[in-house]
Design a protein around this motif. Structure first.
Motif, PDB file in Angstrom:
ATOM      1  N   LEU A  78       0.805  -1.219   0.000  1.00  0.00           N
ATOM      2  CA  LEU A  78       0.000   0.000   0.000  1.00  0.00           C
ATOM      3  C   LEU A  78       0.839   1.271   0.000  1.00  0.00           C
ATOM      4  O   LEU A  78       0.296   2.370   0.146  1.00  0.00           O
ATOM      5  CB  LEU A  78      -0.925   0.008   1.221  1.00  0.00           C
ATOM      6  CG  LEU A  78      -1.989  -1.089   1.263  1.00  0.00           C
ATOM      7  CD1 LEU A  78      -2.716  -1.058   2.597  1.00  0.00           C
ATOM      8  CD2 LEU A  78      -2.979  -0.924   0.112  1.00  0.00           C
ATOM      9  N   SER A  79       2.157   1.123  -0.141  1.00  0.00           N
ATOM     10  CA  SER A  79       3.035   2.296  -0.060  1.00  0.00           C
ATOM     11  C   SER A  79       2.789   3.297  -1.176  1.00  0.00           C
ATOM     12  O   SER A  79       3.191   4.465  -1.069  1.00  0.00           O
ATOM     13  CB  SER A  79       4.499   1.860  -0.068  1.00  0.00           C
ATOM     14  OG  SER A  79       4.792   1.145  -1.260  1.00  0.00           O
ATOM     15  N   ILE A  80       2.150   2.848  -2.275  1.00  0.00           N
ATOM     16  CA  ILE A  80       1.850   3.782  -3.362  1.00  0.00           C
ATOM     17  C   ILE A  80       0.595   4.585  -3.065  1.00  0.00           C
ATOM     18  O   ILE A  80       0.258   5.504  -3.804  1.00  0.00           O
ATOM     19  CB  ILE A  80       1.685   3.016  -4.700  1.00  0.00           C
ATOM     20  CG1 ILE A  80       0.552   1.984  -4.589  1.00  0.00           C
ATOM     21  CG2 ILE A  80       2.976   2.357  -5.102  1.00  0.00           C
ATOM     22  CD1 ILE A  80       0.237   1.286  -5.886  1.00  0.00           C
ATOM     23  N   THR A  81      -0.098   4.233  -1.991  1.00  0.00           N
ATOM     24  CA  THR A  81      -1.303   4.969  -1.609  1.00  0.00           C
ATOM     25  C   THR A  81      -1.005   5.856  -0.416  1.00  0.00           C
ATOM     26  O   THR A  81       0.082   5.823   0.174  1.00  0.00           O
ATOM     27  CB  THR A  81      -2.441   4.000  -1.263  1.00  0.00           C
ATOM     28  OG1 THR A  81      -2.122   3.323  -0.040  1.00  0.00           O
ATOM     29  CG2 THR A  81      -2.638   2.981  -2.375  1.00  0.00           C
ATOM     30  N   VAL A  82      -2.000   6.630   0.001  1.00  0.00           N
ATOM     31  CA  VAL A  82      -1.806   7.593   1.069  1.00  0.00           C
ATOM     32  C   VAL A  82      -1.685   6.932   2.436  1.00  0.00           C
ATOM     33  O   VAL A  82      -1.152   7.523   3.378  1.00  0.00           O
ATOM     34  CB  VAL A  82      -2.961   8.622   1.074  1.00  0.00           C
ATOM     35  CG1 VAL A  82      -4.252   7.977   1.562  1.00  0.00           C
ATOM     36  CG2 VAL A  82      -2.617   9.842   1.923  1.00  0.00           C
ATOM     37  N   ILE A  83      -2.177   5.681   2.552  1.00  0.00           N
ATOM     38  CA  ILE A  83      -2.147   5.039   3.866  1.00  0.00           C
ATOM     39  C   ILE A  83      -0.963   4.092   4.030  1.00  0.00           C
ATOM     40  O   ILE A  83      -0.734   3.567   5.113  1.00  0.00           O
ATOM     41  CB  ILE A  83      -3.460   4.258   4.116  1.00  0.00           C
ATOM     42  CG1 ILE A  83      -3.596   3.104   3.105  1.00  0.00           C
ATOM     43  CG2 ILE A  83      -4.652   5.173   4.083  1.00  0.00           C
ATOM     44  CD1 ILE A  83      -4.745   2.181   3.425  1.00  0.00           C
ATOM     45  N   GLY A  84      -0.208   3.864   2.951  1.00  0.00           N
ATOM     46  CA  GLY A  84       0.880   2.890   3.028  1.00  0.00           C
ATOM     47  C   GLY A  84       1.985   3.294   3.983  1.00  0.00           C
ATOM     48  O   GLY A  84       2.385   2.519   4.859  1.00  0.00           O
TER      49      GLY A  84
END
Length: 384
Positions: A51-57
């Motif tokens: 999920l690092s490519i998202t805001v919560i990653g």
């Protein structure tokens, strides 16, 4: 101190001793502990990476690292109780941030302590399975050699705890020392302020209040009874002298003028005259140190000579001050009764804490019957 090495533990022996049973218990609980730690790390690490490519990653990764730090704290506690391994607690992440979410996030993601705690949980899985199986079987099959086997296996765990769960490096330990020293300095400053306030309130302030009242009464009697008024003014003049002397003594306790004007040699000689035992003062300094270091050395000697007067029952004492490379050394000796200790919150313990807060050392040698030798070491800093 980074740990208690295994050679300080009692030697393995048969039948099983208390330390061996603690080591066996640690090796047996390795398996459930490492499985729980591995599952935790796997969940947040894989989820955070995906999920690092998202805001919560990234926040998820940071939260997982905080949890890894908490697991490491528990591991250090268990190792301390069962293996006798004592490692210093790392500096909290919040101490290295300046407030706000983004600084906290960045400090957490690059925190080496948390990443090494994560690595610890990962590599312990195969080791925990191996040690659990071998120890469990040895309890029934290899029990005659189990003490030595448990010591060898637990030494590997000791090395892992020291290597992966200790503070990052010398800088990390230095931060912890400075934070502890800062607390000592703050407490000392607060105590000094309270002492100054108490001395002013109980001494000069009370005397000046009484002086104002006496002068008011003298003013009222000036026309009615000039002789009584003159006597009251004369008494008030004496009160002024006493108040001035008390203010001078208070100022000397804050920072004596003779130290500022003439340096350590004359200042310490002046302190020595107030000691109940004859004191020989030797100051061998080619130049004066920084005012802060000079002040600490002065008040250290002053307090030590007060102890000589109050407790030592000494016939003579000596004070030696000299410079060795980048250190200022102070040594106070007396031929008194000895038996001084740093225990029980004594004044000597307070001196040791104050010196430690500025990278100093405090060494006490005081056998029963004397003599007593106190050596204080301070970092040398040149005057600006």
């Amino acid at each position: 101190m980074t740990g208690t090495h295994s050679d300080s533990l009692p030697a393995p022996r048969a039948p099983l001793g208390g330390q061996t049973w603690r080591e066996i218990l640690y090796l047996l609980i390795n398996l459930p502990m490492t499985i729980a730690g591995f599952v935790y790390v796997s969940l947040w690490l894989y989820a955070g990476a995906l999920l690092s490519i998202t805001v919560i990653g990234l926040p998820l990764l940071a939260a997982g690292l905080v949890g890894a730090r908490l697991l490491a704290k528990g591991e250090r506690g268990i190792a301390r109780g069962l293996l006798g391994v004592h490692v210093e607690e790392p500096t909290p992440i919040r101490a290295r941030t300046h407030g706000g979410f983004l600084p906290w996030l960045w400090a957490t993601l690059k925190d080496p302590v948390a990443w090494r705690a994560t690595l610890f949980q990962v590599i312990r899985l195969p080791w925990g399975i191996f040690t659990f199986a071998l120890t469990f079987v040895s309890l029934f099959v290899l029990w005659p050699v189990l003490p030595w086997l448990a010591r060898g296996l637990s030494n590997v765990d000791r090395a892992m705890v020291r290597g992966l769960l200790s503070p990052s490096d010398e800088l990390e330990r230095r931060i912890a020392q400075l934070e502890a020293g800062r607390g000592v300095v703050v407490d000392t400053a607060a105590a000094d302020l309270r002492r100054i306030e108490r001395d002013l309130h109980d001494g000069a302030q009370a005397r000046l209040v009484a002086l104002a009242m006496d002068l008011g009464l003298a003013k009222e009697k000036l026309l009615e009874d000039p002789d009584a008024a003159a006597k009251m003014v004369d008494d008030a003049h004496g009160e002024v002298k006493q108040a001035l002397q008390e203010l001078r003594d208070l100022a000397r306790g804050i920072h004596p003028a003779i130290l500022t004007d003439r340096g350590l040699g004359p200042a310490l000689s002046s302190v020595a005259t107030r000691c109940t035992a004859p004191v020989k003062v030797t100051v061998d300094l080619p130049v004066r140190p920084a005012p802060a270091i000079e002040g600490i050395a002065y008040f250290t000697v002053s307090e030590l000579l007060q102890n000589v007067s109050k407790h030592a029952r000494a016939r003579m004492a000596s004070v030696d001050v000299w410079r060795a490379d980048d250190r200022l050394l102070v040594q106070v000796r007396d031929d008194g009764a000895g038996g001084a200790t740093l225990d029980g919150g004594s004044g000597l313990a307070g001196l040791a804490e104050r010196l430690g807060s500025v990278d100093g050392l405090f060494v006490l040698d005081s056998p029963e019957g004397g003599p007593t030798t106190v050596t204080a070491e301070l970092p040398w800093r040149n005057r600006d």
